[in-house]
Design an enzyme around this catalytic site. Structure first.
Site, PDB file in Angstrom:
ATOM      1  N   SER A 127       0.818  -1.219   0.000  1.00  0.00           N
ATOM      2  CA  SER A 127       0.000   0.000   0.000  1.00  0.00           C
ATOM      3  C   SER A 127       0.850   1.267   0.000  1.00  0.00           C
ATOM      4  O   SER A 127       1.901   1.335   0.650  1.00  0.00           O
ATOM      5  CB  SER A 127      -0.881  -0.003   1.253  1.00  0.00           C
ATOM      6  OG  SER A 127      -1.437   1.270   1.468  1.00  0.00           O
ATOM      7  N   GLU A 129       0.167   3.664   1.657  1.00  0.00           N
ATOM      8  CA  GLU A 129       0.221   4.149   3.045  1.00  0.00           C
ATOM      9  C   GLU A 129       1.606   3.926   3.643  1.00  0.00           C
ATOM     10  O   GLU A 129       1.982   4.592   4.607  1.00  0.00           O
ATOM     11  CB  GLU A 129      -0.838   3.443   3.898  1.00  0.00           C
ATOM     12  CG  GLU A 129      -2.272   3.822   3.579  1.00  0.00           C
ATOM     13  CD  GLU A 129      -2.615   5.258   3.952  1.00  0.00           C
ATOM     14  OE1 GLU A 129      -2.227   5.713   5.035  1.00  0.00           O
ATOM     15  OE2 GLU A 129      -3.273   5.933   3.136  1.00  0.00           O
ATOM     16  N   TYR A 151      -1.737   0.269  10.603  1.00  0.00           N
ATOM     17  CA  TYR A 151      -2.005  -0.402   9.312  1.00  0.00           C
ATOM     18  C   TYR A 151      -0.780  -0.324   8.418  1.00  0.00           C
ATOM     19  O   TYR A 151      -0.334  -1.328   7.855  1.00  0.00           O
ATOM     20  CB  TYR A 151      -3.206   0.271   8.632  1.00  0.00           C
ATOM     21  CG  TYR A 151      -3.378  -0.118   7.172  1.00  0.00           C
ATOM     22  CD1 TYR A 151      -3.991  -1.318   6.825  1.00  0.00           C
ATOM     23  CD2 TYR A 151      -2.927   0.716   6.139  1.00  0.00           C
ATOM     24  CE1 TYR A 151      -4.144  -1.690   5.492  1.00  0.00           C
ATOM     25  CE2 TYR A 151      -3.082   0.356   4.806  1.00  0.00           C
ATOM     26  CZ  TYR A 151      -3.692  -0.842   4.485  1.00  0.00           C
ATOM     27  OH  TYR A 151      -3.838  -1.198   3.170  1.00  0.00           O
TER      28      TYR A 151
HETATM   29  P1  NAP Z   1     -11.423  -4.674   1.590  1.00  0.00           P
HETATM   30  O1  NAP Z   1     -12.560  -4.367   0.677  1.00  0.00           O
HETATM   31  O2  NAP Z   1     -11.425  -4.121   2.970  1.00  0.00           O
HETATM   32  O3  NAP Z   1     -11.325  -6.278   1.693  1.00  0.00           O
HETATM   33  C1  NAP Z   1     -10.549  -6.902   2.677  1.00  0.00           C
HETATM   34  C2  NAP Z   1     -10.756  -8.401   2.572  1.00  0.00           C
HETATM   35  O4  NAP Z   1      -9.963  -9.053   3.574  1.00  0.00           O
HETATM   36  C3  NAP Z   1     -12.204  -8.866   2.790  1.00  0.00           C
HETATM   37  O5  NAP Z   1     -12.498  -9.902   1.883  1.00  0.00           O
HETATM   38  C4  NAP Z   1     -12.151  -9.407   4.202  1.00  0.00           C
HETATM   39  O6  NAP Z   1     -13.114 -10.400   4.472  1.00  0.00           O
HETATM   40  C5  NAP Z   1     -10.763 -10.023   4.208  1.00  0.00           C
HETATM   41  N1  NAP Z   1     -10.287 -10.315   5.553  1.00  0.00           N
HETATM   42  C6  NAP Z   1     -10.209  -9.462   6.603  1.00  0.00           C
HETATM   43  N2  NAP Z   1      -9.736 -10.099   7.685  1.00  0.00           N
HETATM   44  C7  NAP Z   1      -9.506 -11.390   7.315  1.00  0.00           C
HETATM   45  C8  NAP Z   1      -9.031 -12.537   7.985  1.00  0.00           C
HETATM   46  N3  NAP Z   1      -8.681 -12.515   9.284  1.00  0.00           N
HETATM   47  N4  NAP Z   1      -8.911 -13.708   7.293  1.00  0.00           N
HETATM   48  C9  NAP Z   1      -9.269 -13.759   5.983  1.00  0.00           C
HETATM   49  N5  NAP Z   1      -9.734 -12.705   5.302  1.00  0.00           N
HETATM   50  C10 NAP Z   1      -9.852 -11.528   5.953  1.00  0.00           C
HETATM   51  O7  NAP Z   1     -10.037  -4.267   0.919  1.00  0.00           O
HETATM   52  P2  NAP Z   1      -9.728  -3.845  -0.614  1.00  0.00           P
HETATM   53  O8  NAP Z   1      -9.995  -2.398  -0.766  1.00  0.00           O
HETATM   54  O9  NAP Z   1     -10.346  -4.834  -1.529  1.00  0.00           O
HETATM   55  O10 NAP Z   1      -8.149  -4.009  -0.639  1.00  0.00           O
HETATM   56  C11 NAP Z   1      -7.543  -5.271  -0.943  1.00  0.00           C
HETATM   57  C12 NAP Z   1      -6.151  -5.324  -0.329  1.00  0.00           C
HETATM   58  O11 NAP Z   1      -5.363  -4.298  -0.882  1.00  0.00           O
HETATM   59  C13 NAP Z   1      -6.111  -5.114   1.178  1.00  0.00           C
HETATM   60  O12 NAP Z   1      -5.039  -5.878   1.678  1.00  0.00           O
HETATM   61  C14 NAP Z   1      -5.804  -3.640   1.322  1.00  0.00           C
HETATM   62  O13 NAP Z   1      -5.201  -3.363   2.567  1.00  0.00           O
HETATM   63  C15 NAP Z   1      -4.866  -3.449   0.154  1.00  0.00           C
HETATM   64  N6  NAP Z   1      -4.832  -2.116  -0.421  1.00  0.00           N
HETATM   65  C16 NAP Z   1      -5.977  -1.484  -0.756  1.00  0.00           C
HETATM   66  C17 NAP Z   1      -5.940  -0.226  -1.324  1.00  0.00           C
HETATM   67  C18 NAP Z   1      -7.207   0.485  -1.739  1.00  0.00           C
HETATM   68  O14 NAP Z   1      -7.134   1.679  -2.006  1.00  0.00           O
HETATM   69  N7  NAP Z   1      -8.326  -0.204  -1.843  1.00  0.00           N
HETATM   70  C19 NAP Z   1      -4.697   0.388  -1.566  1.00  0.00           C
HETATM   71  C20 NAP Z   1      -3.532  -0.300  -1.255  1.00  0.00           C
HETATM   72  C21 NAP Z   1      -3.601  -1.564  -0.682  1.00  0.00           C
HETATM   73  P3  NAP Z   1     -14.607 -10.008   5.033  1.00  0.00           P
HETATM   74  O15 NAP Z   1     -15.420  -9.689   3.809  1.00  0.00           O
HETATM   75  O16 NAP Z   1     -15.024 -11.269   5.710  1.00  0.00           O
HETATM   76  O17 NAP Z   1     -14.434  -8.826   5.956  1.00  0.00           O
HETATM   77  P1  GDP Z   2      -6.726   5.821   3.460  1.00  0.00           P
HETATM   78  O1  GDP Z   2      -5.859   6.649   2.579  1.00  0.00           O
HETATM   79  O2  GDP Z   2      -6.481   4.340   3.294  1.00  0.00           O
HETATM   80  O3  GDP Z   2      -6.690   6.207   4.896  1.00  0.00           O
HETATM   81  O4  GDP Z   2      -8.217   6.003   2.878  1.00  0.00           O
HETATM   82  P2  GDP Z   2      -9.505   6.775   3.460  1.00  0.00           P
HETATM   83  O5  GDP Z   2     -10.456   6.860   2.326  1.00  0.00           O
HETATM   84  O6  GDP Z   2      -9.993   6.138   4.721  1.00  0.00           O
HETATM   85  O7  GDP Z   2      -8.949   8.233   3.824  1.00  0.00           O
HETATM   86  C1  GDP Z   2      -8.373   9.064   2.846  1.00  0.00           C
HETATM   87  C2  GDP Z   2      -8.157  10.445   3.440  1.00  0.00           C
HETATM   88  O8  GDP Z   2      -9.430  11.077   3.650  1.00  0.00           O
HETATM   89  C3  GDP Z   2      -7.448  10.451   4.796  1.00  0.00           C
HETATM   90  O9  GDP Z   2      -6.453  11.457   4.780  1.00  0.00           O
HETATM   91  C4  GDP Z   2      -8.550  10.814   5.782  1.00  0.00           C
HETATM   92  O10 GDP Z   2      -8.091  11.525   6.923  1.00  0.00           O
HETATM   93  C5  GDP Z   2      -9.410  11.712   4.911  1.00  0.00           C
HETATM   94  N1  GDP Z   2     -10.791  11.845   5.409  1.00  0.00           N
HETATM   95  C6  GDP Z   2     -11.437  13.009   5.669  1.00  0.00           C
HETATM   96  N2  GDP Z   2     -12.662  12.760   6.160  1.00  0.00           N
HETATM   97  C7  GDP Z   2     -12.788  11.420   6.235  1.00  0.00           C
HETATM   98  C8  GDP Z   2     -13.859  10.584   6.670  1.00  0.00           C
HETATM   99  O11 GDP Z   2     -14.899  11.012   7.110  1.00  0.00           O
HETATM  100  N3  GDP Z   2     -13.643   9.229   6.559  1.00  0.00           N
HETATM  101  C9  GDP Z   2     -12.484   8.702   6.075  1.00  0.00           C
HETATM  102  N4  GDP Z   2     -12.348   7.372   5.964  1.00  0.00           N
HETATM  103  N5  GDP Z   2     -11.440   9.499   5.674  1.00  0.00           N
HETATM  104  C10 GDP Z   2     -11.608  10.835   5.752  1.00  0.00           C
END
Ligand code: NAP
Ligand code: GDP
Length: 336
Positions: A127, A129, A151
């Site tokens: 990520s 992050e 995280y």
């Molecule tokens: P998400 O929608 O939050 O999905 C997370 C998945 O992990 C869900 O299927 C969840 O299952 C599963 N999970 C959580 N705890 C678990 C456990 N103990 N054992 C097995 N499965 C578990 O995340 P996403 O947005 O699709 O992101 C996919 C991956 O990319 C994550 O690792 C995230 O941190 C990473 N990532 C995401 C972004 C982004 O912007 N979306 C950016 C960089 C990296 P449940 O449905 O049962 O909760």
């Molecule tokens: P992140 O980059 O994985 O933390 O994704 P988020 O979508 O949770 O947050 C993106 C940015 O939006 C962060 O800098 C947050 O502080 C900002 N933010 C501002 N208001 C909110 C809010 O109400 N909810 C969330 N989730 N983020 C917020």
């Protein structure tokens, strides 16, 4: 027919990746953790029209034995580790669980792969992050990391363990450093989806105001459907490696609000309120990625503009709320 195993298949990226792989003729297996609530399986997969086509295996990332059994059952050629406690804000209230699932869970996956499927290709969902308090104005694979949340620290551990397993044991293990990516299937707690859901509720007269936290934060937002293609491309390379996946454009939360409200004919300043409850103990102020390497080696480029994605998300949330209103007796309606 190649086999793929996806952890996190019930999440946003897992659903899009499953659709992509099914379309390419893969047999797709997904890890499913036990839940007392009905129908956590189908929500996103149903939205994409692939419910029932992913073969679910009971396992939890924190339970190595269950992962070993899942890998043995799936006999995967490719393993995508997308499962995680993925919400940054929750990682301050559940830092230990975040470490166990997002950090050690990845090591469980790597170790299980090494033990029972050492020839499988492995993808780790890293990520942006991890860059946290950014050390360069634009971040690429060579930019030093500075995680700013439990995280991000857990993801950084998982990232380095992926590199370590590649270098120590010769696993074909790649790490995708993905910048934020969104879609109509994004979890409702993330800011983009919270905004588009809020816009829909305000447009339909179901709410008046939308409370948010830091409006000044900026993110490099892309579309999840584009980003899962980069994951797949990484595992098609002869050599494993690490890749930044990003659009190169950064946009503030404030500007995202303006775009989303304007799409529904609303003025964001009349509805958005800043609520300190949504501020974080430490903030990642700015992220902007340089995906030159992914472009050059993988031939990957984002397809969807921010404006197109905002429109798609607002329209999807309007549709969800309209469907909910039409079917009040069936509970909350078609999530997520
Ligand atoms: P998400 O929608 O939050 O999905 C997370 C998945 O992990 C869900 O299927 C969840 O299952 C599963 N999970 C959580 N705890 C678990 C456990 N103990 N054992 C097995 N499965 C578990 O995340 P996403 O947005 O699709 O992101 C996919 C991956 O990319 C994550 O690792 C995230 O941190 C990473 N990532 C995401 C972004 C982004 O912007 N979306 C950016 C960089 C990296 P449940 O449905 O049962 O909760
Ligand atoms: P992140 O980059 O994985 O933390 O994704 P988020 O979508 O949770 O947050 C993106 C940015 O939006 C962060 O800098 C947050 O502080 C900002 N933010 C501002 N208001 C909110 C809010 O109400 N909810 C969330 N989730 N983020 C917020």
């Amino acid at each position: 027919m190649p086999h793929a195993l996806i952890t996190g298949v019930t999440g946003q990226d897992g659903a899009y990746l499953a659709r992509l792989l099914l379309g390419k003729g893969y047999r797709v297996f997904g890890l499913l953790r036990r839940s007392a609530s009905a129908d956590v399986v189908g929500e996103r997969l149903r939205w994409l029209g692939i419910e029932g086509r992913v073969e679910m295996l009971d396992a939890d990332l924190s339970d190595l034995a269950s992962i070993l059994r899942a890998i043995e059952a799936a006999q995967p050629d490719e393993i995508y580790n997308l499962g995680a406690q993925s919400f940054v804000k929750t990682s301050w209230t559940q830092p230990i669980l975040t470490g166990q699932v997002t950090g050690l869970g990845a090591v469980n996956m790597l170790e299980a792969t090494r033990l029972v499927a050492p020839r499988a290709r492995f993808y780790q969902a890293s990520s942006s992050e991890m860059y946290g308090l950014i050390q360069r104005p634009v971040q690429d694979e060579a930019t030093p990391f500075y995680p700013r949340s439990p995280y991000a620290a857990a993801k950084l551990y998982a990232h380095w363990m992926t590199v370590n397993y590649r270098e120590s044991f010769g696993l074909h293990a790649s790490s995708g450093i993905l910048f934020n990516h969104e879609s109509p299937l994004r979890g409702i707690e993330f800011v983009t989806r919270k905004i588009t859901d809020g816009v829909a509720r305000i447009r339909l007269g179901l709410a008046e105001a939308l409370p948010l936290g830091n409006l000044d934060a900026t993110r490099d937002w892309g579309h999840a459907a584009d980003y899962v293609e980069a994951m797949w491309l990484m595992l098609q390379q002869e050599q494993p490696g690490d890749y930044v996946v990003a659009t190169g454009r950064t946009t503030s939360v404030r500007e995202f609000c303006r775009l989303a409200f304007a799409h529904a004919g609303l003025d964001w300043e009349r509805h958005v309120r800043v609520d300190p409850a949504f501020l974080r103990p430490a903030e990642v102020d700015v992220l902007r990625g340089d995906a030159t390497r992914a472009r050059r080696v993988l031939g990957w480029a984002p397809r969807t503009s921010l404006e197109e994605m905002v429109a798609e998300m607002v329209e999807a949330d309007l549709r969800r709320h309209r469907e909910r209103a039409d079917r009040p007796s069936r509970g909350p309606g078609p999530p997520p």
